[in-house]
Design a protein around this motif. Structure first.
Motif, PDB file in Angstrom:
ATOM      1  N   GLN A 259       0.812  -1.289  -0.095  1.00  5.44           N
ATOM      2  CA  GLN A 259      -0.351  -0.131   0.281  1.00  5.44           C
ATOM      3  C   GLN A 259       1.057   1.670   0.422  1.00  5.44           C
ATOM      4  O   GLN A 259       0.731   2.137  -0.856  1.00  5.44           O
ATOM      5  CB  GLN A 259      -0.782  -0.134   1.432  1.00  5.44           C
ATOM      6  CG  GLN A 259      -2.073  -1.027   0.786  1.00  5.44           C
ATOM      7  CD  GLN A 259      -2.833  -0.738   2.541  1.00  5.44           C
ATOM      8  OE1 GLN A 259      -2.778  -0.337   3.551  1.00  5.44           O
ATOM      9  NE2 GLN A 259      -3.668  -1.964   2.349  1.00  5.44           N
TER      10      GLN A 259
ATOM     11  N   THR B 294       2.457   1.544  -3.492  1.00  9.27           N
ATOM     12  CA  THR B 294       1.165   1.882  -4.602  1.00  9.27           C
ATOM     13  C   THR B 294       1.043   3.616  -4.572  1.00  9.27           C
ATOM     14  O   THR B 294       1.008   5.056  -5.638  1.00  9.27           O
ATOM     15  CB  THR B 294       0.202   0.665  -4.402  1.00  9.27           C
ATOM     16  OG1 THR B 294       0.234  -0.562  -4.326  1.00  9.27           O
ATOM     17  CG2 THR B 294      -0.756   1.205  -5.282  1.00  9.27           C
ATOM     18  N   THR B 295       0.497   4.115  -3.132  1.00 10.59           N
ATOM     19  CA  THR B 295       0.651   5.922  -2.721  1.00 10.59           C
ATOM     20  C   THR B 295       2.146   6.416  -3.253  1.00 10.59           C
ATOM     21  O   THR B 295       1.584   7.363  -3.697  1.00 10.59           O
ATOM     22  CB  THR B 295       0.541   5.451  -1.226  1.00 10.59           C
ATOM     23  OG1 THR B 295      -0.535   5.253  -0.350  1.00 10.59           O
ATOM     24  CG2 THR B 295       0.078   6.664  -1.083  1.00 10.59           C
ATOM     25  N   ARG B 296       2.883   6.212  -3.197  1.00 15.07           N
ATOM     26  CA  ARG B 296       4.182   6.925  -3.206  1.00 15.07           C
ATOM     27  C   ARG B 296       4.311   7.076  -5.065  1.00 15.07           C
ATOM     28  O   ARG B 296       4.726   7.870  -5.601  1.00 15.07           O
ATOM     29  CB  ARG B 296       5.395   6.074  -2.988  1.00 15.07           C
ATOM     30  CG  ARG B 296       6.182   6.251  -1.789  1.00 15.07           C
ATOM     31  CD  ARG B 296       7.106   6.182  -0.813  1.00 15.07           C
ATOM     32  NE  ARG B 296       7.087   4.311  -1.187  1.00 15.07           N
ATOM     33  CZ  ARG B 296       8.208   3.756  -0.430  1.00 15.07           C
ATOM     34  NH1 ARG B 296       9.267   4.064  -0.072  1.00 15.07           N
ATOM     35  NH2 ARG B 296       7.430   2.363  -0.173  1.00 15.07           N
ATOM     36  N   THR B 297       3.696   5.781  -5.888  1.00 11.50           N
ATOM     37  CA  THR B 297       4.208   5.919  -7.068  1.00 11.50           C
ATOM     38  C   THR B 297       2.704   7.041  -7.492  1.00 11.50           C
ATOM     39  O   THR B 297       2.923   7.312  -8.797  1.00 11.50           O
ATOM     40  CB  THR B 297       3.633   4.349  -7.342  1.00 11.50           C
ATOM     41  OG1 THR B 297       4.454   3.380  -6.935  1.00 11.50           O
ATOM     42  CG2 THR B 297       3.498   4.547  -9.399  1.00 11.50           C
ATOM     43  N   ALA B 298       1.840   6.936  -7.147  1.00  2.78           N
ATOM     44  CA  ALA B 298       0.939   7.519  -7.031  1.00  2.78           C
ATOM     45  C   ALA B 298       1.081   9.326  -7.545  1.00  2.78           C
ATOM     46  O   ALA B 298       0.548  10.157  -8.014  1.00  2.78           O
ATOM     47  CB  ALA B 298      -0.583   7.206  -6.371  1.00  2.78           C
TER      48      ALA B 298
ATOM     49  N   LYS C 142       2.732  10.071  -9.789  1.00  2.00           N
ATOM     50  CA  LYS C 142       2.103  10.226 -11.139  1.00  2.00           C
ATOM     51  C   LYS C 142       1.581  11.468 -10.749  1.00  2.00           C
ATOM     52  O   LYS C 142       1.214  12.332 -12.275  1.00  2.00           O
ATOM     53  CB  LYS C 142       1.216   9.436 -11.151  1.00  2.00           C
ATOM     54  CG  LYS C 142       0.469   8.867 -12.304  1.00  2.00           C
ATOM     55  CD  LYS C 142      -0.297   7.884 -12.572  1.00  2.00           C
ATOM     56  CE  LYS C 142      -1.192   7.317 -13.767  1.00  2.00           C
ATOM     57  NZ  LYS C 142      -2.104   6.838 -13.806  1.00  2.00           N
ATOM     58  N   LEU C 143       0.994  11.903  -9.740  1.00  2.00           N
ATOM     59  CA  LEU C 143       0.350  13.267  -9.528  1.00  2.00           C
ATOM     60  C   LEU C 143       0.899  14.349  -9.634  1.00  2.00           C
ATOM     61  O   LEU C 143       1.148  15.317 -10.409  1.00  2.00           O
ATOM     62  CB  LEU C 143      -0.366  13.355  -8.143  1.00  2.00           C
ATOM     63  CG  LEU C 143      -1.087  14.177  -8.018  1.00  2.00           C
ATOM     64  CD1 LEU C 143      -2.200  14.933  -9.075  1.00  2.00           C
ATOM     65  CD2 LEU C 143      -2.392  14.168  -6.425  1.00  2.00           C
TER      66      LEU C 143
ATOM     67  N   GLN D 117      -7.393  12.729  -9.935  1.00  2.00           N
ATOM     68  CA  GLN D 117      -6.149  12.642  -9.264  1.00  2.00           C
ATOM     69  C   GLN D 117      -5.790  12.526  -7.568  1.00  2.00           C
ATOM     70  O   GLN D 117      -5.543  11.570  -6.922  1.00  2.00           O
ATOM     71  CB  GLN D 117      -4.643  12.391  -9.455  1.00  2.00           C
ATOM     72  CG  GLN D 117      -4.806  11.323 -11.110  1.00  2.00           C
ATOM     73  CD  GLN D 117      -3.349  11.710 -12.128  1.00  2.00           C
ATOM     74  OE1 GLN D 117      -2.450  13.054 -11.564  1.00  2.00           O
ATOM     75  NE2 GLN D 117      -2.957  10.747 -12.169  1.00  2.00           N
TER      76      GLN D 117
ATOM     77  N   VAL E 144      -7.823  10.717  -4.906  1.00  2.00           N
ATOM     78  CA  VAL E 144      -8.096   9.632  -4.954  1.00  2.00           C
ATOM     79  C   VAL E 144      -6.805   9.171  -4.233  1.00  2.00           C
ATOM     80  O   VAL E 144      -6.212   8.698  -2.951  1.00  2.00           O
ATOM     81  CB  VAL E 144      -7.572   8.631  -5.810  1.00  2.00           C
ATOM     82  CG1 VAL E 144      -6.894   7.294  -6.353  1.00  2.00           C
ATOM     83  CG2 VAL E 144      -8.759   9.366  -7.394  1.00  2.00           C
ATOM     84  N   VAL E 145      -5.318  10.378  -4.392  1.00  2.00           N
ATOM     85  CA  VAL E 145      -3.969  10.329  -3.757  1.00  2.00           C
ATOM     86  C   VAL E 145      -4.443  10.970  -2.327  1.00  2.00           C
ATOM     87  O   VAL E 145      -3.755  10.203  -1.003  1.00  2.00           O
ATOM     88  CB  VAL E 145      -2.386  11.538  -4.486  1.00  2.00           C
ATOM     89  CG1 VAL E 145      -1.585  11.353  -3.697  1.00  2.00           C
ATOM     90  CG2 VAL E 145      -2.416  10.468  -5.287  1.00  2.00           C
TER      91      VAL E 145
ATOM     92  N   MET F 221      -5.928   8.062  -0.353  1.00  2.00           N
ATOM     93  CA  MET F 221      -4.709   7.134  -0.072  1.00  2.00           C
ATOM     94  C   MET F 221      -3.538   6.761   1.049  1.00  2.00           C
ATOM     95  O   MET F 221      -3.282   6.287   1.975  1.00  2.00           O
ATOM     96  CB  MET F 221      -3.902   6.340  -1.349  1.00  2.00           C
ATOM     97  CG  MET F 221      -5.010   6.339  -2.046  1.00  2.00           C
ATOM     98  SD  MET F 221      -3.331   6.019  -4.299  1.00  2.00           S
ATOM     99  CE  MET F 221      -2.803   4.439  -3.823  1.00  2.00           C
TER     100      MET F 221
END
Length: 85
Positions: free
Chosen positions: A24, A27-31, A34-35, A47, A50-51, A54
């Motif tokens: 988790q 996944t959050t760091r990747t999101a 991306k943002l 985005q 969602v972030v 998370m």
């Protein structure tokens, strides 16, 4: 090595929880990355919701500190507001 049944179970449960937390968190760091790379204001706004959720979840589960989550959300909000302007 642990000698009690409860200690053995605790070891097993800790391993599974650690794996879930790592997944988790990653996944959050990747999101977040991306943002930060986003250039479209409308897409970035979507985005951000969602972030933020998370990050709140990670803070609630004590995977990250609540102030760290707040700091990241603040910087991302500034970034998205800058894109919109």
């Amino acid at each position: 090595m642990a000698n009690h049944k409860s200690a053995l179970k605790r070891i097993r449960s800790n391993e599974s929880k650690t794996l879930r937390n790592k997944y988790q968190h990653k996944t959050t760091r990747t999101a977040v990355r991306k943002l930060r790379a986003a250039t479209d204001a409308k897409e970035a706004t979507e985005q951000l919701k969602v972030v933020s959720a998370m990050l709140d979840k990670l803070a609630r589960k004590n995977v990250i500190h609540k102030n760290k989550a707040a700091n990241i959300k603040s910087s991302l909000t500034k970034l998205v507001n800058g894109l919109a302007a």
